[in-house]
Design a protein around this motif. Structure first.
Motif, PDB file in Angstrom:
ATOM      1  N   LEU A  16       0.857  -1.182   0.000  1.00 32.48           N
ATOM      2  CA  LEU A  16       0.000   0.000   0.000  1.00 32.48           C
ATOM      3  C   LEU A  16       0.894   1.233   0.000  1.00 32.48           C
ATOM      4  CD1 LEU A  16      -2.936   1.069   0.194  1.00 32.48           C
ATOM      5  CD2 LEU A  16      -2.658   1.032   2.678  1.00 32.48           C
ATOM      6  N   ILE A  17       0.810   2.019  -1.071  1.00 30.48           N
ATOM      7  CA  ILE A  17       1.618   3.228  -1.193  1.00 30.48           C
ATOM      8  C   ILE A  17       0.750   4.429  -0.823  1.00 30.48           C
ATOM      9  CG2 ILE A  17       3.026   4.659  -2.724  1.00 30.48           C
ATOM     10  CD1 ILE A  17       4.204   1.908  -2.640  1.00 30.48           C
ATOM     11  N   ASP A  18       1.252   5.258   0.073  1.00 29.69           N
ATOM     12  CA  ASP A  18       0.576   6.484   0.472  1.00 29.69           C
ATOM     13  C   ASP A  18       1.373   7.656  -0.083  1.00 29.69           C
ATOM     14  OD1 ASP A  18      -0.733   8.588   1.771  1.00 29.69           O
ATOM     15  OD2 ASP A  18       0.324   8.257   3.665  1.00 29.69           O
ATOM     16  N   PHE A  19       0.853   8.289  -1.143  1.00 29.69           N
ATOM     17  CA  PHE A  19       1.461   9.516  -1.656  1.00 29.69           C
ATOM     18  C   PHE A  19       0.922  10.652  -0.806  1.00 29.69           C
ATOM     19  CE2 PHE A  19       1.785   6.720  -5.324  1.00 29.69           C
ATOM     20  CZ  PHE A  19       3.048   7.008  -5.816  1.00 29.69           C
ATOM     21  N   LEU A  70      -3.784   6.935  -2.402  1.00 30.61           N
ATOM     22  CA  LEU A  70      -3.367   5.592  -2.001  1.00 30.61           C
ATOM     23  C   LEU A  70      -3.415   4.674  -3.209  1.00 30.61           C
ATOM     24  CD1 LEU A  70      -5.510   5.448   1.229  1.00 30.61           C
ATOM     25  CD2 LEU A  70      -3.028   5.584   1.150  1.00 30.61           C
ATOM     26  N   MET A  71      -2.412   3.814  -3.331  1.00 33.55           N
ATOM     27  CA  MET A  71      -2.380   2.810  -4.392  1.00 33.55           C
ATOM     28  C   MET A  71      -1.962   1.485  -3.784  1.00 33.55           C
ATOM     29  SD  MET A  71      -0.536   4.731  -7.528  1.00 33.55           S
ATOM     30  CE  MET A  71      -0.924   6.421  -7.913  1.00 33.55           C
ATOM     31  N   LEU A  72      -2.565   0.417  -4.278  1.00 30.89           N
ATOM     32  CA  LEU A  72      -2.212  -0.913  -3.809  1.00 30.89           C
ATOM     33  C   LEU A  72      -1.596  -1.686  -4.962  1.00 30.89           C
ATOM     34  CD1 LEU A  72      -2.511  -2.686  -1.201  1.00 30.89           C
ATOM     35  CD2 LEU A  72      -4.428  -3.762  -2.373  1.00 30.89           C
ATOM     36  N   PHE A  73      -0.409  -2.227  -4.714  1.00 30.01           N
ATOM     37  CA  PHE A  73       0.308  -3.015  -5.710  1.00 30.01           C
ATOM     38  C   PHE A  73       0.508  -4.430  -5.196  1.00 30.01           C
ATOM     39  CE2 PHE A  73       1.448   1.293  -6.716  1.00 30.01           C
ATOM     40  CZ  PHE A  73       1.642   1.310  -8.085  1.00 30.01           C
ATOM     41  N   LYS A  74       0.565  -5.370  -6.129  1.00 33.96           N
ATOM     42  CA  LYS A  74       0.939  -6.747  -5.795  1.00 33.96           C
ATOM     43  C   LYS A  74       1.581  -7.334  -7.042  1.00 33.96           C
ATOM     44  CE  LYS A  74      -0.855 -11.014  -3.841  1.00 33.96           C
ATOM     45  NZ  LYS A  74      -2.058 -11.714  -3.382  1.00 33.96           N
ATOM     46  N   LEU A  79      -3.349  -2.614  -8.393  1.00 33.89           N
ATOM     47  CA  LEU A  79      -4.648  -3.275  -8.271  1.00 33.89           C
ATOM     48  C   LEU A  79      -5.763  -2.327  -7.868  1.00 33.89           C
ATOM     49  CD1 LEU A  79      -3.446  -6.411  -6.293  1.00 33.89           C
ATOM     50  CD2 LEU A  79      -3.771  -6.201  -8.759  1.00 33.89           C
ATOM     51  N   TRP A  80      -5.396  -1.211  -7.233  1.00 33.48           N
ATOM     52  CA  TRP A  80      -6.410  -0.318  -6.668  1.00 33.48           C
ATOM     53  C   TRP A  80      -5.795   1.054  -6.464  1.00 33.48           C
ATOM     54  CZ3 TRP A  80      -6.273   2.099  -1.861  1.00 33.48           C
ATOM     55  CH2 TRP A  80      -7.479   2.632  -1.389  1.00 33.48           C
ATOM     56  N   ARG A  81      -6.651   2.064  -6.539  1.00 32.20           N
ATOM     57  CA  ARG A  81      -6.185   3.439  -6.334  1.00 32.20           C
ATOM     58  C   ARG A  81      -7.357   4.286  -5.860  1.00 32.20           C
ATOM     59  NH1 ARG A  81      -2.783   7.204 -10.284  1.00 32.20           N
ATOM     60  NH2 ARG A  81      -3.347   9.208  -9.437  1.00 32.20           N
ATOM     61  N   GLN A  82      -7.082   5.176  -4.916  1.00 32.51           N
ATOM     62  CA  GLN A  82      -8.111   6.112  -4.468  1.00 32.51           C
ATOM     63  C   GLN A  82      -7.445   7.318  -3.827  1.00 32.51           C
ATOM     64  OE1 GLN A  82     -11.568   4.476  -2.701  1.00 32.51           O
ATOM     65  NE2 GLN A  82     -12.081   6.339  -1.614  1.00 32.51           N
ATOM     66  N   SER A  83      -8.047   8.463  -4.031  1.00 36.96           N
ATOM     67  CA  SER A  83      -7.569   9.681  -3.376  1.00 36.96           C
ATOM     68  C   SER A  83      -8.469   9.985  -2.192  1.00 36.96           C
ATOM     69  CB  SER A  83      -7.591  10.854  -4.356  1.00 36.96           C
ATOM     70  OG  SER A  83      -6.649  10.644  -5.376  1.00 36.96           O
ATOM     71  N   GLY A  84      -7.886  10.594  -1.171  1.00 36.45           N
ATOM     72  CA  GLY A  84      -8.652  10.988  -0.004  1.00 36.45           C
ATOM     73  C   GLY A  84      -8.420  10.058   1.171  1.00 36.45           C
TER      74      GLY A  84
END
Length: 100
Positions: A16-19, A70-74, A79-84
């Motif tokens: 889980l990446i938190d920009f 936020l972005m989720l990688f595997k 696999l997923w991305r959302q702002s906020g």
């Protein structure tokens, strides 16, 4: 220790990446939520924080327009991305969906 972004996201454990940015209020709200998620999930997830002001090239590559994003990688795939800001329960659900 600096790790390349590709090496970081090429994991069979969800990453889980938190920009974020230090000046961002919602980012500061999200920080303890991420700590709780890490505490709850332990080794089932890696959480990495990337300061967009210190890493503009990565933020630009992933077209991060707002923070927090936020972005989720595997296995190197996004696999997923959302702002906020998301709740602890929502974040845990996202990780669980992609842990299989």
């Amino acid at each position: 220790m600096k790790t390349s972004f590709g090496t970081l996201t090429d994991s069979d454990i969800p990453v889980l990446i938190d920009f974020y940015a230090t000046w961002c209020g919602p980012c500061q709200t999200l920080a303890p939520i991420l700590q709780d998620v890490k505490k709850d999930l332990g080794e089932k997830v890696k959480i990495v924080k990337i300061d967009v002001d210190k890493n503009p090239a990565i933020a630009q590559k992933f077209q991060v327009r707002g923070v927090p994003t936020l972005m989720l990688f595997k296995n190197g795939k996004q696999l997923w991305r959302q702002s906020g800001v998301l709740s602890r329960a929502d974040l845990k659900q996202v990780v669980a969906q992609h842990s299989r």
